[in-house]
Design a protein around this motif. Structure first.
Motif, PDB file in Angstrom:
ATOM      1  N   ASN A 512       0.815  -1.228   0.000  1.00  0.00           N
ATOM      2  CA  ASN A 512       0.000   0.000   0.000  1.00  0.00           C
ATOM      3  C   ASN A 512       0.850   1.281   0.000  1.00  0.00           C
ATOM      4  OD1 ASN A 512      -2.705   0.793  -0.216  1.00  0.00           O
ATOM      5  ND2 ASN A 512      -2.712   1.528   1.901  1.00  0.00           N
ATOM      6  N   ARG A 513       2.044   1.163  -0.606  1.00  0.00           N
ATOM      7  CA  ARG A 513       2.965   2.323  -0.673  1.00  0.00           C
ATOM      8  C   ARG A 513       3.479   2.467  -2.101  1.00  0.00           C
ATOM      9  NH1 ARG A 513       8.418   2.894  -0.393  1.00  0.00           N
ATOM     10  NH2 ARG A 513       9.222   4.875   0.424  1.00  0.00           N
ATOM     11  N   VAL A 514       3.526   3.739  -2.568  1.00  0.00           N
ATOM     12  CA  VAL A 514       3.974   4.023  -3.942  1.00  0.00           C
ATOM     13  C   VAL A 514       5.331   4.709  -3.896  1.00  0.00           C
ATOM     14  CG1 VAL A 514       3.434   5.171  -6.116  1.00  0.00           C
ATOM     15  CG2 VAL A 514       1.575   4.303  -4.659  1.00  0.00           C
ATOM     16  N   ASP A 515       6.310   4.134  -4.608  1.00  0.00           N
ATOM     17  CA  ASP A 515       7.629   4.765  -4.711  1.00  0.00           C
ATOM     18  C   ASP A 515       7.653   5.596  -6.011  1.00  0.00           C
ATOM     19  OD1 ASP A 515      10.310   5.462  -4.950  1.00  0.00           O
ATOM     20  OD2 ASP A 515      10.993   3.611  -3.967  1.00  0.00           O
ATOM     21  N   PHE A 516       7.250   6.855  -5.876  1.00  0.00           N
ATOM     22  CA  PHE A 516       7.104   7.707  -7.062  1.00  0.00           C
ATOM     23  C   PHE A 516       8.439   7.948  -7.769  1.00  0.00           C
ATOM     24  CE2 PHE A 516       3.259   8.814  -4.659  1.00  0.00           C
ATOM     25  CZ  PHE A 516       2.301   8.694  -5.656  1.00  0.00           C
ATOM     26  N   ASN A 517       9.524   8.070  -7.021  1.00  0.00           N
ATOM     27  CA  ASN A 517      10.831   8.319  -7.645  1.00  0.00           C
ATOM     28  C   ASN A 517      11.251   7.154  -8.543  1.00  0.00           C
ATOM     29  OD1 ASN A 517      11.307  10.851  -6.561  1.00  0.00           O
ATOM     30  ND2 ASN A 517      12.196  10.025  -4.675  1.00  0.00           N
ATOM     31  N   LYS A 518      11.040   5.919  -8.045  1.00  0.00           N
ATOM     32  CA  LYS A 518      11.410   4.764  -8.868  1.00  0.00           C
ATOM     33  C   LYS A 518      10.504   4.631 -10.090  1.00  0.00           C
ATOM     34  CE  LYS A 518      13.713   1.864  -5.420  1.00  0.00           C
ATOM     35  NZ  LYS A 518      13.716   0.547  -4.720  1.00  0.00           N
ATOM     36  N   ILE A 519       9.233   4.981  -9.927  1.00  0.00           N
ATOM     37  CA  ILE A 519       8.322   4.958 -11.076  1.00  0.00           C
ATOM     38  C   ILE A 519       8.787   5.954 -12.142  1.00  0.00           C
ATOM     39  CG2 ILE A 519       5.985   5.542 -11.832  1.00  0.00           C
ATOM     40  CD1 ILE A 519       4.950   4.390  -9.210  1.00  0.00           C
ATOM     41  N   LYS A 520       9.104   7.169 -11.693  1.00  0.00           N
ATOM     42  CA  LYS A 520       9.543   8.201 -12.632  1.00  0.00           C
ATOM     43  C   LYS A 520      10.818   7.781 -13.361  1.00  0.00           C
ATOM     44  CE  LYS A 520      11.324  11.978 -10.931  1.00  0.00           C
ATOM     45  NZ  LYS A 520      11.451  13.296 -10.272  1.00  0.00           N
ATOM     46  N   THR A 521      11.795   7.310 -12.583  1.00  0.00           N
ATOM     47  CA  THR A 521      13.063   6.892 -13.183  1.00  0.00           C
ATOM     48  C   THR A 521      12.874   5.686 -14.097  1.00  0.00           C
ATOM     49  OG1 THR A 521      14.249   7.686 -11.227  1.00  0.00           O
ATOM     50  CG2 THR A 521      15.425   6.198 -12.700  1.00  0.00           C
ATOM     51  N   GLY A 522      12.073   4.722 -13.651  1.00  0.00           N
ATOM     52  CA  GLY A 522      11.867   3.507 -14.425  1.00  0.00           C
ATOM     53  C   GLY A 522      11.171   3.763 -15.742  1.00  0.00           C
ATOM     54  N   ILE A 523      10.116   4.578 -15.722  1.00  0.00           N
ATOM     55  CA  ILE A 523       9.383   4.866 -16.959  1.00  0.00           C
ATOM     56  C   ILE A 523      10.264   5.634 -17.932  1.00  0.00           C
ATOM     57  CG2 ILE A 523       7.500   6.259 -17.897  1.00  0.00           C
ATOM     58  CD1 ILE A 523       5.758   5.320 -15.606  1.00  0.00           C
ATOM     59  N   ARG A 524      10.999   6.637 -17.433  1.00  0.00           N
ATOM     60  CA  ARG A 524      11.895   7.389 -18.324  1.00  0.00           C
ATOM     61  C   ARG A 524      12.920   6.468 -18.969  1.00  0.00           C
ATOM     62  NH1 ARG A 524      13.306  12.997 -15.024  1.00  0.00           N
ATOM     63  NH2 ARG A 524      11.343  14.077 -15.489  1.00  0.00           N
ATOM     64  N   ASP A 525      13.458   5.532 -18.163  1.00  0.00           N
ATOM     65  CA  ASP A 525      14.495   4.639 -18.664  1.00  0.00           C
ATOM     66  C   ASP A 525      13.926   3.619 -19.647  1.00  0.00           C
ATOM     67  OD1 ASP A 525      17.094   3.455 -18.812  1.00  0.00           O
ATOM     68  OD2 ASP A 525      16.371   1.873 -17.479  1.00  0.00           O
ATOM     69  N   LYS A 526      12.928   2.862 -19.224  1.00  0.00           N
ATOM     70  CA  LYS A 526      12.434   1.754 -20.046  1.00  0.00           C
ATOM     71  C   LYS A 526      11.636   2.238 -21.248  1.00  0.00           C
ATOM     72  CE  LYS A 526      12.450  -1.744 -16.406  1.00  0.00           C
ATOM     73  NZ  LYS A 526      11.663  -2.782 -15.673  1.00  0.00           N
ATOM     74  N   VAL A 527      10.751   3.211 -21.039  1.00  0.00           N
ATOM     75  CA  VAL A 527       9.970   3.736 -22.163  1.00  0.00           C
ATOM     76  C   VAL A 527      10.888   4.467 -23.147  1.00  0.00           C
ATOM     77  CG1 VAL A 527       8.172   5.379 -22.835  1.00  0.00           C
ATOM     78  CG2 VAL A 527       7.815   3.854 -20.885  1.00  0.00           C
ATOM     79  N   GLY A 528      11.847   5.232 -22.590  1.00  0.00           N
ATOM     80  CA  GLY A 528      12.787   5.944 -23.462  1.00  0.00           C
ATOM     81  C   GLY A 528      13.590   4.994 -24.332  1.00  0.00           C
ATOM     82  N   LYS A 529      14.096   3.886 -23.727  1.00  0.00           N
ATOM     83  CA  LYS A 529      14.866   2.907 -24.503  1.00  0.00           C
ATOM     84  C   LYS A 529      14.010   2.227 -25.561  1.00  0.00           C
ATOM     85  CE  LYS A 529      18.417   1.831 -21.056  1.00  0.00           C
ATOM     86  NZ  LYS A 529      18.952   0.813 -20.107  1.00  0.00           N
ATOM     87  N   TYR A 530      12.762   1.899 -25.189  1.00  0.00           N
ATOM     88  CA  TYR A 530      11.871   1.251 -26.153  1.00  0.00           C
ATOM     89  C   TYR A 530      11.577   2.169 -27.339  1.00  0.00           C
ATOM     90  CZ  TYR A 530       7.584  -0.390 -28.316  1.00  0.00           C
ATOM     91  OH  TYR A 530       6.650  -0.777 -29.240  1.00  0.00           O
ATOM     92  N   LEU A 531      11.262   3.424 -27.054  1.00  0.00           N
ATOM     93  CA  LEU A 531      10.931   4.354 -28.132  1.00  0.00           C
ATOM     94  C   LEU A 531      12.140   4.590 -29.048  1.00  0.00           C
ATOM     95  CD1 LEU A 531       8.757   6.971 -26.189  1.00  0.00           C
ATOM     96  CD2 LEU A 531       7.969   5.145 -27.715  1.00  0.00           C
ATOM     97  N   TYR A 532      13.322   4.639 -28.452  1.00  0.00           N
ATOM     98  CA  TYR A 532      14.522   4.803 -29.287  1.00  0.00           C
ATOM     99  C   TYR A 532      14.737   3.572 -30.171  1.00  0.00           C
ATOM    100  CZ  TYR A 532      19.300   5.626 -30.799  1.00  0.00           C
ATOM    101  OH  TYR A 532      20.413   5.803 -31.579  1.00  0.00           O
TER     102      TYR A 532
END
Length: 548
Positions: A512-532
């Protein structure tokens, strides 16, 4: 005997931002305070100033700012400086201060401490003195400054060329230069812009013949795009117009005020009866003189090309003449303007800059200045580093010892003790101030990089909504794009990016806890790599998560 320090806050390895500091013991003398035009890569930047924190930190020791002539590369920073340091004394000749007053008025700056100088009249400052000497440049009343110190004179040329045919407020006082040289010059600071050009600049700076040919060969309306500050070139144009039966229209209030003032004060000789109103702008037998705004060359002509100017439209019968040089870094914009005009089927004339020079000192002009001044030390200023090196080569050919030629970058200090140069590594902090809109220092390199990334690859925004109590995903992730890809043709790519985003979000919701920093970093990293991987583009990825 004194300790003297000389350095540039701008203008070394630069085209523009000219600002040079000479300290004699406790007294500080500032020569010029210019801006630099932003090039095509500096998205949204209007112009660039030298960082003047040094002036703020030493305001009580500054004797004044001494402006050589009325060009923005020499005086364009003054409005911004005076806003913060209104007590500063600014010295200049009559025409230079007229131009400055117009700039200050446009910025609603009042009560500036402006002091008019007369060429060849000394102004004393305790143990030192300033002596302005008339030099030839494209504006009237241009001067170089002699700073008399107990250890000898220091002479800063500003921009100049040698042309004995230019008289009155455009003339060079060779006699005064030779007189100063005979008294003993410790250091000569001389401009470098044309140091790599052989011979004298004169008569290659004169364009009357080219103007005469354009006026004679073209029967329709002629538009001349020319810098407002090139008063001598405008005089050449007006001379040729007077020999024709054409009328003149001046586009823009600033240009009109400048030219009318120059006519009234005798800087420009022209029959005002040949001036006509904007209501005749569509007449075939007129010459329209167009100038540019302060920050961006080609601003006004671009507005005309776009069709948004309320007075003038380009016709196929028109002749458009570009009568001024293109500043370094603005070549891309210039090419785009030329191409747009060519598509409009008008007659395009571009004066070749290699054939028709601006009024800067070529190698023989520099050599003659060296011969007149006979300096003990020589410091190339005003120009990129390659220009400074070319200026050094001129001094070597003249016969100066290499160890007496001081080639410096902004912030590097030349120190003289008792009239002798002391090699060292002393530096002053220097930086650029990027002006975007009306605010000083409101952007920096990080903002420019973001703007460049957005212009190249666009932006991707990932949005999602979570339940505030259970932390489960209620809506999304949804992906919005701007300037990246056309969504309708890339549905599969968008859907996969949304799946990756959802996966990252779920991985970082635990107990019941959200780690917003890891979500932000993870999406930027994984989505960014996929789009590239799919597009070979690197859009800026932003994340927006809300809880309801």
């Amino acid at each position: 005997m004194s300790k003297i320090r000389i350095f540039g806050l701008g203008g070394l390895n630069d085209v523009g931002k000219n600002m040079y500091i000479v300290e004699v013991d406790k007294d500080i003398f500032v020569f010029d305070a210019g801006l630099k035009y932003a090039d095509d890569k500096m998205l949204g930047v209007d112009y660039i100033l030298p960082n003047f924190d040094y002036l703020k930190d030493n305001i009580k020791r500054i004797q004044g700012i001494f402006i050589t002539h009325g060009h923005l590369l020499q005086m364009g920073a003054l409005c911004d400086i005076i806003k913060e340091l209104p007590e500063l004394k600014v010295y200049g000749t009559s025409f230079t201060l007229d131009i400055l007053r117009d700039e200050l008025e446009s910025e609603n700056i009042k009560n500036a401490n402006l002091i008019e100088l007369k060429p060849h009249k000394k102004v004393n400052f305790k143990n030192n003195a300033i002596f302005p000497i008339s030099l030839t440049h494209s504006v009237p009343d241009a001067v170089g400054y002699v700073l008399y110190t107990p250890d000898g004179a220091i002479f800063y040329t500003g921009n100049f060329c040698i042309d004995s045919s230019m008289r009155g407020s455009f003339s060079t006082d060779i006699g005064k230069l030779a007189y100063v040289g005979k008294q003993g010059v410790l250091c000569l600071l001389s401009e470098s812009m044309y140091a790599d050009k052989q011979g004298f600049t004169s008569p290659q700076h004169k364009v009357s013949k080219a103007f005469r040919e354009v006026l004679g060969r073209n029967e329709g309306r002629i538009l001349f795009n020319i810098y407002e500050s090139q008063i001598y070139r405008i005089q050449e144009l007006l001379n040729e117009i007077e020999n024709s039966n054409r009328k003149v229209i001046i586009m823009g209030k600033s240009l009109e005020n400048t030219l009318l003032r120059c006519i009234e004060k005798g800087y420009i000789k022209f029959d005002k009866s040949k001036l006509t109103s904007i209501h005749h702008v569509n007449d075939k037998n007129v010459v329209v003189i167009i100038s540019d705004d302060r920050e961006k060359p080609f601003t006004n002509i671009k507005r005309i090309i776009r069709g948004t100017d309320k007075f003038i439209k380009i016709n196929e019968d028109d002749t458009v003449v570009f009568a001024s040089q293109v500043y370094d870094g603005m070549e891309k914009s210039a090419t785009a303007v030329y191409d747009a005009l060519a598509q409009m089927q008008c007659n395009l004339v571009i004066l070749p800059t290699k054939k028709y020079l601006s009024m800067h000192a070529s190698s023989e002009d520099l050599m003659l200045m060296l011969d007149l001044m006979q300096p003990k030390y020589y410091m190339p200023v005003i120009g990129e580093f390659r220009h400074q090196i070319a200026n050094k080569e001129v001094a070597l050919r003249y016969g100066m010892d290499e160890e007496n030629i001081l080639v410096k970058l902004n912030g590097q200090v030349a120190v003289f003790n008792n009239g002798k140069y002391q090699p060292g590594n002393e530096t002053i902090k220097v930086d650029d101030i990027l002006i975007d809109g009306k605010t000083i220092g409101d952007i920096g390199e990080a903002v420019l990089k973001d703007r460049e990334a957005l212009s190249d690859n666009g932006i991707v925004v990932v949005t999602a909504t979570l339940d505030k109590e259970t932390k489960t995903v209620l809506a999304g992730p949804e992906i919005l794009t701007r300037g990246f890809i056309y969504v309708k043709d890339n549905i599969d790519v968008i859907k996969e990016a949304e799946r990756i985003s959802l996966e990252v979000i779920n991985e970082n919701i635990k107990d019941n806890r959200v780690d917003f920093n890891k979500i932000k970093t993870g999406i930027r990293d994984k989505v960014g790599k996929y789009l590239y991987q799919e597009t070979e583009c690197k859009p800026m990825v932003l994340l927006v998560i809300q809880e309801v």
